[in-house]
Motif scaffolding. Structure first.
Motif, PDB file in Angstrom:
ATOM      1  N   THR A  91      -1.503  80.049  79.666  1.00 23.66           N
ATOM      2  CA  THR A  91      -0.053  80.207  79.723  1.00 23.66           C
ATOM      3  C   THR A  91       0.291  81.342  80.684  1.00 23.66           C
ATOM      4  N   LEU A  92       1.550  81.359  81.108  1.00 21.80           N
ATOM      5  CA  LEU A  92       1.982  82.407  82.025  1.00 21.80           C
ATOM      6  C   LEU A  92       2.132  83.720  81.278  1.00 21.80           C
ATOM      7  N   LEU A 139       0.700  76.385  81.963  1.00 21.28           N
ATOM      8  CA  LEU A 139       0.614  75.988  83.376  1.00 21.28           C
ATOM      9  C   LEU A 139       0.549  74.471  83.512  1.00 21.28           C
ATOM     10  N   LEU A 161      -1.393  82.231  90.253  1.00 23.72           N
ATOM     11  CA  LEU A 161      -0.929  83.460  89.605  1.00 23.72           C
ATOM     12  C   LEU A 161      -1.434  84.710  90.306  1.00 23.72           C
ATOM     13  N   ILE A 193      -0.195  75.889  90.791  1.00 23.51           N
ATOM     14  CA  ILE A 193       0.473  77.017  90.140  1.00 23.51           C
ATOM     15  C   ILE A 193      -0.487  78.193  90.202  1.00 23.51           C
ATOM     16  N   VAL A 243       4.217  84.277  90.360  1.00 19.81           N
ATOM     17  CA  VAL A 243       3.812  82.874  90.250  1.00 19.81           C
ATOM     18  C   VAL A 243       4.242  82.116  91.498  1.00 19.81           C
ATOM     19  N   PRO A 298      -3.693  73.221  87.384  1.00 20.93           N
ATOM     20  CA  PRO A 298      -4.308  73.192  86.059  1.00 20.93           C
ATOM     21  C   PRO A 298      -5.118  71.907  85.851  1.00 20.93           C
ATOM     22  N   VAL A 350       9.743  77.973  84.485  1.00 19.76           N
ATOM     23  CA  VAL A 350       8.710  79.008  84.578  1.00 19.76           C
ATOM     24  C   VAL A 350       9.128  80.248  83.811  1.00 19.76           C
TER      25      VAL A 350
END
Ligand code: MN
Ligand code: MN
Length: 295
Positions: free
Chosen positions: A73-74, A31, A57, A55, A80, A66, A25
């Motif tokens: 994307t992170l 994700l 956020l 996942i 997270v 996802p 991560v």
């Protein structure tokens, strides 16, 4: 394997997978890549994911896995939550962790981890679930953060992730008691002091569960075939459309099952005021004078 051995094996694998997650991560990571890697690791250990890897956020507390083709994307400065389950023949270990590169996230993460430790300490046969909630709430208050009062832990039975009793994250007055030999997931969620301390449902849903588990004359042949496939693959446990993507033109039929209410769709659970949320989670087996932390 006996039931207890299956559960212990699921827990052992959950610990190993959890230990591998922090290095997966980071800002810029997709994700989808993280979720697929977590699920693949579970399978490499000879087990099955008990539900799609979540996942979630920042203000999303839970229930985002996802979907196929997710390119997100992170970002930097995020909180997270990675939440996953390991199944061995339907015996499930459910666990979660928070990863953050922010100061506020660190406070929330420490608070929920400490709250989980405090909750585990009070667990034994006969204890009221409300007392577990009180331990969570009191610990979170010491950190100056707020519990999410409408998210709870839950009892786990074979092939049944959310069974029976709920474990609150506040002193709720709920008189239900923990029972010896039963399995529970305890999962404190917290947000910052100025948050609402409550989640609401937000679309889209990315996690599904089959509710009708037998053929029906009301359904088309295509729908009945899909019901059978989903039942055979997931045994009543939650799933992602990623896990049906090998089937041609499945989306339209699947959507019909959702509309008919035969498949339950789980929307995201998002903090009402948009404040970030952290989570910690363990699965425990209750004993006469304490408990075994499976995960
Ligand atoms: Mn979980
Ligand atoms: Mn859980």
């Amino acid at each position: 394997m006996e039931g207890l051995d299956c559960l212990l094996k699921a827990g052992e694998v959950a610990r190993a997978v959890r230990a591998a997650i922090p290095e997966m991560v980071g800002p810029g990571t997709s994700l989808l890549t993280i979720a697929e890697r977590v699920e693949e690791l579970i399978r490499e250990h000879g087990c099955t994911p008990a539900f799609p890897c979540n996942i979630s956020l920042d203000a999303v507390a839970a229930h985002y896995s996802p979907p196929p083709g997710d390119f997100s994307t992170l970002p930097r400065n995020s909180v997270v939550k990675v939440d996953f389950g390991v199944s061995v023949d339907g015996y499930i270990a459910d666990t979660a962790l928070t990863i953050t590169d922010t100061a506020w996230g660190e406070v929330l993460k420490k608070a929920v981890e400490e709250a989980l430790r405090a909750a585990v300490k009070v667990v034994e046969a006969g204890v009221k679930v409300s007392e577990v909630g009180a331990a969570v709430q009191n610990t979170l208050m010491k950190f100056g953060v707020k519990p999410i009062r409408n998210l709870t832990g839950h009892e786990i039975r074979r092939f049944n992730l959310h069974a029976g009793v709920s474990i609150p994250n506040v002193s709720s007055g709920n008189g239900a008691r923990l029972e010896e030999g039963h399995v529970y997931a305890i999962e404190p969620f917290a947000t910052l002091a100025d948050g609402a301390g409550e989640v609401r449902d937000v679309q889209p849903a990315t996690i599904y569960r089959l509710e009708l588990r037998k053929p029906s004359s009301k359904l088309s042949e295509q729908e009945n075939v899909l019901v059978k496939i989903i039942d055979d693959r997931f045994n009543g446990l939650p799933y992602s459309l990623r896990w049906l993507s090998d089937l041609p033109e499945v989306l339209e039929t699947h959507q019909k099952l959702v509309r008919r209410g035969l498949v339950k769709a789980y929307p995201m659970l998002v903090e009402r005021t948009g404040r970030p949320v952290a989570q910690a989670e363990h699965t425990v087996l209750v004993e006469k004078n304490g408990c075994v932390v499976i995960t």
